[in-house]
Scaffold this active site. Structure first.
Site, PDB file in Angstrom:
ATOM      1  N   ARG A 126       0.816  -1.234   0.000  1.00  0.00           N
ATOM      2  CA  ARG A 126       0.000   0.000   0.000  1.00  0.00           C
ATOM      3  C   ARG A 126       0.839   1.269   0.000  1.00  0.00           C
ATOM      4  O   ARG A 126       0.417   2.317   0.465  1.00  0.00           O
ATOM      5  CB  ARG A 126      -0.970   0.015   1.183  1.00  0.00           C
ATOM      6  CG  ARG A 126      -1.922  -1.159   1.167  1.00  0.00           C
ATOM      7  CD  ARG A 126      -3.103  -0.922   2.081  1.00  0.00           C
ATOM      8  NE  ARG A 126      -3.976  -2.067   2.045  1.00  0.00           N
ATOM      9  CZ  ARG A 126      -3.853  -3.113   2.841  1.00  0.00           C
ATOM     10  NH1 ARG A 126      -2.908  -3.135   3.749  1.00  0.00           N
ATOM     11  NH2 ARG A 126      -4.672  -4.125   2.731  1.00  0.00           N
ATOM     12  N   LYS A 148       3.462  11.820 -10.738  1.00  0.00           N
ATOM     13  CA  LYS A 148       2.500  11.101 -11.596  1.00  0.00           C
ATOM     14  C   LYS A 148       3.133   9.761 -11.950  1.00  0.00           C
ATOM     15  O   LYS A 148       4.209   9.717 -12.549  1.00  0.00           O
ATOM     16  CB  LYS A 148       2.225  11.873 -12.883  1.00  0.00           C
ATOM     17  CG  LYS A 148       1.195  12.964 -12.738  1.00  0.00           C
ATOM     18  CD  LYS A 148       0.803  13.494 -14.108  1.00  0.00           C
ATOM     19  CE  LYS A 148      -0.172  14.644 -13.995  1.00  0.00           C
ATOM     20  NZ  LYS A 148      -0.458  15.260 -15.304  1.00  0.00           N
ATOM     21  N   GLU A 190      10.350  19.657 -24.341  1.00  0.00           N
ATOM     22  CA  GLU A 190       9.745  19.940 -23.030  1.00  0.00           C
ATOM     23  C   GLU A 190      10.458  21.122 -22.369  1.00  0.00           C
ATOM     24  O   GLU A 190       9.838  21.928 -21.671  1.00  0.00           O
ATOM     25  CB  GLU A 190       9.809  18.706 -22.119  1.00  0.00           C
ATOM     26  CG  GLU A 190       9.064  17.476 -22.650  1.00  0.00           C
ATOM     27  CD  GLU A 190       7.538  17.563 -22.507  1.00  0.00           C
ATOM     28  OE1 GLU A 190       7.020  18.532 -21.922  1.00  0.00           O
ATOM     29  OE2 GLU A 190       6.861  16.637 -23.010  1.00  0.00           O
ATOM     30  N   GLU A 242      -3.480  18.210 -10.159  1.00  0.00           N
ATOM     31  CA  GLU A 242      -3.962  18.788 -11.421  1.00  0.00           C
ATOM     32  C   GLU A 242      -5.446  19.154 -11.398  1.00  0.00           C
ATOM     33  O   GLU A 242      -6.219  18.754 -12.250  1.00  0.00           O
ATOM     34  CB  GLU A 242      -3.656  17.847 -12.595  1.00  0.00           C
ATOM     35  CG  GLU A 242      -3.670  18.588 -13.919  1.00  0.00           C
ATOM     36  CD  GLU A 242      -3.118  17.773 -15.083  1.00  0.00           C
ATOM     37  OE1 GLU A 242      -2.035  17.209 -14.971  1.00  0.00           O
ATOM     38  OE2 GLU A 242      -3.813  17.724 -16.115  1.00  0.00           O
ATOM     39  N   ARG A 246      -1.660  23.052 -12.760  1.00  0.00           N
ATOM     40  CA  ARG A 246      -0.762  22.008 -13.280  1.00  0.00           C
ATOM     41  C   ARG A 246      -1.065  21.681 -14.740  1.00  0.00           C
ATOM     42  O   ARG A 246      -0.194  21.239 -15.478  1.00  0.00           O
ATOM     43  CB  ARG A 246      -0.838  20.751 -12.396  1.00  0.00           C
ATOM     44  CG  ARG A 246       0.186  19.701 -12.791  1.00  0.00           C
ATOM     45  CD  ARG A 246       0.380  18.601 -11.748  1.00  0.00           C
ATOM     46  NE  ARG A 246       1.329  17.622 -12.233  1.00  0.00           N
ATOM     47  CZ  ARG A 246       1.894  16.688 -11.499  1.00  0.00           C
ATOM     48  NH1 ARG A 246       1.627  16.599 -10.205  1.00  0.00           N
ATOM     49  NH2 ARG A 246       2.742  15.825 -12.019  1.00  0.00           N
ATOM     50  N   ASN A 250       0.593  20.880 -19.852  1.00  0.00           N
ATOM     51  CA  ASN A 250       0.160  20.131 -21.040  1.00  0.00           C
ATOM     52  C   ASN A 250       0.146  20.980 -22.303  1.00  0.00           C
ATOM     53  O   ASN A 250      -0.418  20.563 -23.320  1.00  0.00           O
ATOM     54  CB  ASN A 250      -1.239  19.531 -20.800  1.00  0.00           C
ATOM     55  CG  ASN A 250      -1.207  18.530 -19.668  1.00  0.00           C
ATOM     56  OD1 ASN A 250      -0.347  17.667 -19.631  1.00  0.00           O
ATOM     57  ND2 ASN A 250      -2.117  18.667 -18.719  1.00  0.00           N
ATOM     58  N   HIS A 253       0.296  19.415 -25.750  1.00  0.00           N
ATOM     59  CA  HIS A 253       0.007  17.980 -25.608  1.00  0.00           C
ATOM     60  C   HIS A 253      -1.327  17.571 -26.224  1.00  0.00           C
ATOM     61  O   HIS A 253      -1.545  16.385 -26.455  1.00  0.00           O
ATOM     62  CB  HIS A 253       0.056  17.571 -24.139  1.00  0.00           C
ATOM     63  CG  HIS A 253       1.466  17.506 -23.588  1.00  0.00           C
ATOM     64  ND1 HIS A 253       2.306  18.606 -23.592  1.00  0.00           N
ATOM     65  CD2 HIS A 253       2.185  16.507 -23.029  1.00  0.00           C
ATOM     66  CE1 HIS A 253       3.477  18.268 -23.058  1.00  0.00           C
ATOM     67  NE2 HIS A 253       3.428  17.000 -22.712  1.00  0.00           N
ATOM     68  N   HIS A 270       7.628  11.101 -27.931  1.00  0.00           N
ATOM     69  CA  HIS A 270       6.699  11.988 -27.237  1.00  0.00           C
ATOM     70  C   HIS A 270       7.096  13.464 -27.420  1.00  0.00           C
ATOM     71  O   HIS A 270       6.270  14.307 -27.793  1.00  0.00           O
ATOM     72  CB  HIS A 270       6.660  11.604 -25.760  1.00  0.00           C
ATOM     73  CG  HIS A 270       5.823  12.503 -24.915  1.00  0.00           C
ATOM     74  ND1 HIS A 270       4.453  12.544 -25.011  1.00  0.00           N
ATOM     75  CD2 HIS A 270       6.161  13.426 -23.983  1.00  0.00           C
ATOM     76  CE1 HIS A 270       3.989  13.439 -24.162  1.00  0.00           C
ATOM     77  NE2 HIS A 270       5.000  13.986 -23.529  1.00  0.00           N
TER      78      HIS A 270
HETATM   79  P1  NAD Z   1      12.094   6.061 -22.201  1.00  0.00           P
HETATM   80  O1  NAD Z   1      11.990   5.935 -20.751  1.00  0.00           O
HETATM   81  O2  NAD Z   1      11.481   5.001 -23.027  1.00  0.00           O
HETATM   82  O3  NAD Z   1      13.638   6.194 -22.597  1.00  0.00           O
HETATM   83  C1  NAD Z   1      13.981   6.304 -23.949  1.00  0.00           C
HETATM   84  C2  NAD Z   1      15.076   5.318 -24.346  1.00  0.00           C
HETATM   85  O4  NAD Z   1      16.315   5.781 -23.841  1.00  0.00           O
HETATM   86  C3  NAD Z   1      14.901   3.904 -23.793  1.00  0.00           C
HETATM   87  O5  NAD Z   1      15.271   2.997 -24.781  1.00  0.00           O
HETATM   88  C4  NAD Z   1      15.894   3.852 -22.639  1.00  0.00           C
HETATM   89  O6  NAD Z   1      16.376   2.562 -22.381  1.00  0.00           O
HETATM   90  C5  NAD Z   1      16.999   4.732 -23.148  1.00  0.00           C
HETATM   91  N1  NAD Z   1      17.811   5.388 -22.143  1.00  0.00           N
HETATM   92  C6  NAD Z   1      17.383   5.981 -21.002  1.00  0.00           C
HETATM   93  N2  NAD Z   1      18.400   6.614 -20.410  1.00  0.00           N
HETATM   94  C7  NAD Z   1      19.483   6.416 -21.173  1.00  0.00           C
HETATM   95  C8  NAD Z   1      20.840   6.834 -21.094  1.00  0.00           C
HETATM   96  N3  NAD Z   1      21.270   7.652 -20.140  1.00  0.00           N
HETATM   97  N4  NAD Z   1      21.702   6.389 -22.043  1.00  0.00           N
HETATM   98  C9  NAD Z   1      21.262   5.608 -23.063  1.00  0.00           C
HETATM   99  N5  NAD Z   1      20.003   5.204 -23.207  1.00  0.00           N
HETATM  100  C10 NAD Z   1      19.126   5.619 -22.274  1.00  0.00           C
HETATM  101  O7  NAD Z   1      11.495   7.445 -22.731  1.00  0.00           O
HETATM  102  P2  NAD Z   1      11.325   8.874 -22.050  1.00  0.00           P
HETATM  103  O8  NAD Z   1      11.169   9.799 -23.189  1.00  0.00           O
HETATM  104  O9  NAD Z   1      12.339   9.142 -21.029  1.00  0.00           O
HETATM  105  O10 NAD Z   1       9.934   8.744 -21.274  1.00  0.00           O
HETATM  106  C11 NAD Z   1       8.711   8.552 -21.952  1.00  0.00           C
HETATM  107  C12 NAD Z   1       7.683   8.113 -20.942  1.00  0.00           C
HETATM  108  O11 NAD Z   1       7.554   9.105 -19.934  1.00  0.00           O
HETATM  109  C13 NAD Z   1       6.301   7.895 -21.523  1.00  0.00           C
HETATM  110  O12 NAD Z   1       5.812   6.667 -21.045  1.00  0.00           O
HETATM  111  C14 NAD Z   1       5.475   9.044 -20.943  1.00  0.00           C
HETATM  112  O13 NAD Z   1       4.122   8.692 -20.755  1.00  0.00           O
HETATM  113  C15 NAD Z   1       6.174   9.275 -19.624  1.00  0.00           C
HETATM  114  N6  NAD Z   1       5.994  10.619 -19.068  1.00  0.00           N
HETATM  115  C16 NAD Z   1       5.604  10.726 -17.788  1.00  0.00           C
HETATM  116  C17 NAD Z   1       5.456  11.976 -17.218  1.00  0.00           C
HETATM  117  C18 NAD Z   1       5.072  12.107 -15.767  1.00  0.00           C
HETATM  118  O14 NAD Z   1       4.850  13.208 -15.298  1.00  0.00           O
HETATM  119  N7  NAD Z   1       5.024  11.021 -15.025  1.00  0.00           N
HETATM  120  C19 NAD Z   1       5.708  13.129 -17.955  1.00  0.00           C
HETATM  121  C20 NAD Z   1       6.120  12.988 -19.278  1.00  0.00           C
HETATM  122  C21 NAD Z   1       6.263  11.722 -19.844  1.00  0.00           C
HETATM  123  N1  GLY Z   2       3.931  15.986 -17.321  1.00  0.00           N
HETATM  124  C1  GLY Z   2       2.826  16.734 -16.849  1.00  0.00           C
HETATM  125  C2  GLY Z   2       2.649  16.690 -15.381  1.00  0.00           C
HETATM  126  O1  GLY Z   2       3.446  16.129 -14.670  1.00  0.00           O
HETATM  127  O2  GLY Z   2       1.666  17.171 -14.912  1.00  0.00           O
END
Ligand code: NAD
Ligand code: GLY
Length: 376
Positions: A126, A148, A190, A242, A246, A250, A253, A270
């Site tokens: 939990r 998030k 971003e 949000e 917050r 977006n 987006h 993305h």
């Molecule tokens: P990702 O986590 O898939 O990473 C991209 C690629 O880079 C992967 O293949 C990974 O293995 C590789 N990688 C990571 N770090 C590395 C490094 N230092 N050296 C070499 N390779 C490396 O992609 P991302 O763009 O980081 O994240 C996308 C995700 O984030 C989506 O699922 C999206 O929904 C989520 N997201 C979440 C939030 C939030 O607030 N929680 C905000 C924006 C995006």
């Molecule tokens: N990435 C948008 C948020 O964290 O609210």
């Protein structure tokens, strides 16, 4: 032991759930100290196999030396890993290792790992503590901050999740040296977004640094990452779940998410989709008279200088895009909503925009912007 070059520190003020963010080069050299200070009973490091080898194994060695049982739990890279079945598997692996309430989960990777590990931490017993160690630019400036967490369903992205704040965010910009250039640039979208919605000075700084940033380097990189985190920390502390402000995070987006869905996840990263979406959103703002004329043009030029795409994919079907936008989590009563810019550095909370205005903006987007970037 080497020391950090410049170390930026800030706090996300959320009462008893407040936490620090450390940003700098070489932060990971001190990761053992930071994690030991949390006095965990055990640690579970969720990461990808390659990142485990580069960055995970030294962490394990340093913690084992301190007598803290530490488990590396690798999962395959890619958005497909962010799913329910993987959560179940990881939870069972943690239970089999008898991790208790004082354990700490470590998210070592990009946004996929951060969202997944945060959600696992939110569910296990939990809710247990977790630390974000983001290794992509997108994760360093966005997803590692704000709590998030979640996974995708076949029905859509991020449909299951929880708000669960980390207890610490450790950002080592040196890890970006191994990040593929395309992913680095996607993160820059971003970064530019923060300037557009909340910090005109950051917008000017990123533009001034564009030619080195597009090559994956800049002497001001740590400062830039820090400034993005500071904006996000401020917004999250005002509106953790949000309900209001917050939502300005977006910006870009609405169209961005729709493009990802329509084009098929993975075709556009993305950040690339958000880059295109920011141009569309600026045009929507211009069409409805909120955003000064010429802003979209200026945004597109800056994105192109960073090596990002700005054009709508060829042959994209507007009706289909609108359909997806109307189903977006941010839509209300099937009405498409946009975060609009009042000017560079100032965003307005999402407003409903009628279909004709959106189509007019998308048509302008298609007519006015052609891709001028080259690789490099
Ligand atoms: P990702 O986590 O898939 O990473 C991209 C690629 O880079 C992967 O293949 C990974 O293995 C590789 N990688 C990571 N770090 C590395 C490094 N230092 N050296 C070499 N390779 C490396 O992609 P991302 O763009 O980081 O994240 C996308 C995700 O984030 C989506 O699922 C999206 O929904 C989520 N997201 C979440 C939030 C939030 O607030 N929680 C905000 C924006 C995006
Ligand atoms: N990435 C948008 C948020 O964290 O609210």
């Amino acid at each position: 032991m080497e020391t950090h070059s410049t170390l930026f520190r800030l706090d996300v003020p959320l009462g008893d759930r407040s936490y620090p963010i450390l940003v700098g080069r070489g932060v990971l050299q001190h990761v053992g100290e930071h994690l030991r200070a949390l006095q965990p009973s055990q640690l579970a490091i969720l990461t990808h196999p390659q990142l485990a080898q580069w960055y995970g194994e030294p962490i394990v060695a340093s913690l084992q030396q301190a007598g803290i049982p530490t488990h590396l739990l690798p999962v395959p890279p890619g958005e497909r890993t962010k799913r329910w079945e993987v959560v179940g598997r990881l939870l069972r692996q943690m239970a089999q290792r008898a991790l208790d309430r004082r354990c700490v989960v470590v998210a070592l990777g990009g946004g996929v790992i951060g969202d997944l590990a945060g959600f696992v931490a939110a569910c296990y017993l939990r809710g247990v503590r977790y630390v974000q160690i983001p290794t992509t630019l997108l994760a360093q400036v966005d997803s590692s901050v704000g709590g998030k967490t979640g996974v995708n369903l076949p029905e859509g992205k991020n449909l299951v999740g929880a708000f669960h704040q980390p207890v610490l965010v450790l950002i080592d910009t040196d890890t970006l040296a191994t990040l593929p250039r395309r992913h680095f640039r996607a993160g820059l979208a971003e970064v530019l977004k923060y300037g557009l919605i909340a910090d005109e000075a950051l917008w000017h700084l990123v533009r001034a640094e564009a030619s080195s940033l597009r090559q994956g380097q800049s002497e001001r990189l740590e400062e830039i990452v820090y400034r993005c985190c500071a904006i996000k920390a401020r917004i999250v502390s005002e509106d953790e779940t949000e309900q209001g402000v917050r939502a300005i995070l977006n910006f870009g987006h609405t169209v961005g998410h729709a493009l990802e869905a329509v084009e098929g996840y993975g075709r556009l990263l993305h950040g690339e989709a958000v880059a295109i979406g920011m141009v569309s959103a600026a045009l929507v703002g211009e069409v409805v008279g909120v955003t000064p004329a010429g802003t979209a043009e200026e945004i597109a030029r800056s994105l192109q200088a960073l090596g990002l795409p700005v054009t709508l994919p060829q042959g994209v079907d507007f009706a289909r895009l609108l359909q997806v936008m109307a189903r977006d989590k941010k839509a209300r009563d099937g009405q498409v909503r946009f975060v609009l810019l009042e000017r560079v550095g100032q965003a307005r909370l999402p407003v409903a925009v009628n279909e004709e205005a959106v189509i007019r903006a998308l048509s302008l987007h298609q007519q006015k912007f052609v891709q001028r970037t080259t690789g490099g």
